[in-house]
Design an enzyme around this catalytic site. Structure first.
Site, short mmCIF file in Angstrom:
data_model
loop_
_atom_site.label_atom_id
_atom_site.label_comp_id
_atom_site.label_asym_id
_atom_site.label_seq_id
_atom_site.Cartn_x
_atom_site.Cartn_y
_atom_site.Cartn_z
N LYS A 194 97.39 64.49 18.14
CA LYS A 194 98.29 63.85 19.22
C LYS A 194 100.05 63.64 19.08
O LYS A 194 100.81 64.19 19.51
CB LYS A 194 98.41 62.37 19.11
CG LYS A 194 96.74 62.35 20.19
CD LYS A 194 96.13 60.72 20.16
CE LYS A 194 96.46 59.62 19.22
NZ LYS A 194 95.50 59.53 18.95
N ARG A 269 94.47 52.03 24.77
CA ARG A 269 93.98 52.25 24.07
C ARG A 269 92.17 51.21 25.02
O ARG A 269 91.38 51.54 24.30
CB ARG A 269 93.78 51.71 22.30
CG ARG A 269 94.16 52.44 21.61
CD ARG A 269 94.14 52.01 19.87
NE ARG A 269 94.75 53.66 19.28
CZ ARG A 269 95.06 53.06 18.13
NH1 ARG A 269 94.69 51.78 17.93
NH2 ARG A 269 95.60 54.18 17.49
N ARG A 308 94.80 64.71 5.14
CA ARG A 308 96.25 64.45 5.18
C ARG A 308 96.32 62.82 4.76
O ARG A 308 97.62 62.50 4.31
CB ARG A 308 95.97 63.64 7.75
CG ARG A 308 97.75 62.85 7.99
CD ARG A 308 97.36 63.33 9.32
NE ARG A 308 96.90 61.68 9.84
CZ ARG A 308 96.56 61.39 10.58
NH1 ARG A 308 97.27 61.92 11.68
NH2 ARG A 308 96.44 59.57 10.70
N ARG A 314 98.62 57.82 3.38
CA ARG A 314 98.10 56.46 4.05
C ARG A 314 96.39 55.62 3.90
O ARG A 314 95.80 56.68 3.65
CB ARG A 314 97.83 56.84 5.61
CG ARG A 314 99.24 56.86 6.26
CD ARG A 314 99.35 57.93 7.76
NE ARG A 314 98.51 56.63 9.06
CZ ARG A 314 98.25 57.10 9.99
NH1 ARG A 314 99.01 57.76 10.89
NH2 ARG A 314 97.39 56.08 11.14
N ARG A 326 86.92 53.41 13.04
CA ARG A 326 88.05 54.42 13.92
C ARG A 326 87.55 54.65 14.78
O ARG A 326 87.85 54.81 16.35
CB ARG A 326 89.58 54.41 13.45
CG ARG A 326 90.65 53.47 12.32
CD ARG A 326 91.67 54.24 11.39
NE ARG A 326 92.53 55.28 11.87
CZ ARG A 326 92.70 56.20 10.64
NH1 ARG A 326 92.02 56.77 9.94
NH2 ARG A 326 93.84 56.64 11.61
#
Ligand code: IMP
Ligand code: MG
Length: 374
Positions: A194, A269, A308, A314, A326
């Site tokens: 995204k 969401r 990532r 992260r 998630r």
């Protein structure tokens, strides 16, 4: 409530109860002014059939009722040429005549009525209208009774139509002007791309990208109050509470009032958030042009995210269990949004597997089609 008549959308504007109250007031006032004289109420067809019917039931004294026809309106713009009057069979010489209109817009129709009735020997001519568009009215003519003043926007319902439809509705709806903005929601599980795609679309269409995740991370990095609050949820792979997110989003939209449009990424969401977003955009006279889901297989996404995580550090991208958590959250809460937006005919799905360029092209095809429709 939103309805569609032919090619246009309309939203609830004046309720049946408000109309009823306005007619009550008009009936009392007119009766008080006229006294014991028996008036002839004349409705101007077609639009006035509902007003006249409801009004005369409320009129507290004896009266006569008749209708005339005077077609002057096509589509959504009032036309200049007025046609002749048909249907007046009563002798109105020496009578008290009250013209009952559903709506007075430019006043062209009203002027025509004045001209005709001034030559008919009427003793007392009065004009009453349920709705009046003050800003559109261009004549120097007296309107004796006005039920409800409305802005210069096209309405339907309660006798008023848009190319034949809408007369039967018991309440009034106002046209929703088609916006020139392109407002898009980008959906996708974490890792679906995204953020990457939003960067391209933002440049291509000159949109403002609002990523709730980015805004939260910015706040967290700078240790703001909002940041500390958000961090406690995000680190656990949980969603940030709606109220916090909505306030933040509102501030971002308000910062960019001259934007061509927005890409919402990471919001909404949940169905509750989607409803809040619709309500918020509506209050700004904006709306979503469309929503697009970037679809990709879970195993591919997990691979991408772990990669990532190694680079970005992260916390929520370094633990496969948290990633799956998630995904669960997405399936459970976000997936119902597909139904929500499908009902509005605003949902599109795009294959998120392929080169970045290919995916941008697929997204552009969807967005270009949205722009054509608007
Ligand atoms: P005017 O001659 O411009 O005052 O327009 C009067 C006529 O136009 C009304 O009797 C209606 O038939 C039509 N009209 C004006 N405004 C609207 C509207 O907002 N919706 C539907 N019809 C309208
Ligand atoms: Mg009319």
């Amino acid at each position: 409530m939103k309805i569609k008549l032919h090619d246009k959308y309309f939203t609830s504007f004046i309720s049946a109860r408000e109309i009823d109250a306005a007619l009550d007031e008009m009936a009392v006032k007119i009766a008080a002014d006229i006294g014991d004289v028996v008036p002839v109420f004349i409705g101007v067809l077609n639009g006035s059939f509902m007003v006249v019917s409801d009004f005369v039931k409320k009129y507290p004294k004896p009266c006569e009722v008749s209708f005339v026809k005077l077609a002057s309106y096509e589509g959504v713009e009032s036309t200049e040429d007025i046609q002749r009057l048909i249907g007046l069979n009563e002798n109105v010489v020496g009578r008290t005549v009250v013209i009952l209109e559903d709506i007075i817009d430019t006043g062209n129709t009203l002027e025509c009525i004045y001209d005709i009735f001034n030559n008919k020997g009427v003793k007392d001519l009065r004009i009453a209208t349920l709705f009046h568009k003050k800003e559109a009215f261009r004549k120097d003519l007296k309107i004796d009774y006005i039920g409800i003043e409305i802005p210069n926007k096209f309405i339907v319902g309660y006798g008023l139509d848009y190319n034949g439809l809408g007369r039967d509705l018991p309440e009034v709806y106002q046209i929703k002007n088609t916006q020139r903005m392109t407002n898009i929601v980008l959906f996708g599980k974490p890792g679906a791309g995204k953020g990457t795609q939003a960067e391209f679309l933002k440049t291509k269409y000159n949109l403002v990208h609002i990523s709730t995740g980015d805004v939260f991370r910015f706040n967290m990095k700078n240790d703001t109050e909002l940041g500390k609050l958000a961090k406690s949820f995000i680190d656990e792979g949980q969603l940030v509470p709606d109220s916090v997110t909505i306030d933040m989003l509102q501030a971002e939209v308000e910062k960019n009032t001259d934007a061509n449009g927005f890409i919402f990424d990471g919001f909404p969401r949940t169905t509750a958030q989607a409803e809040a977003l619709d309500a918020f955009l509506d209050s700004k006279n904006m709306e979503l042009s469309g929503t697009v889901a970037l679809e990709a297989n879970d195993e591919i996404l997990i691979e991408r995210l772990l990669e990532r995580g190694k680079i970005s550090g992260r916390a929520d991208d370094q633990d496969e269990a948290k990633i799956r958590n998630r995904f669960e959250e997405y399936n459970e809460k976000t997936a119902p949004l597909i139904d929500f937006y499908s009902t509005q005919e605003k949902f599109y799905s795009v294959n998120g597997i392929g080169t970045i360029k290919d995916i941008t092209e697929r997204l552009s095809t969807v967005i270009d089609a949205l722009k054509v429709e608007a």
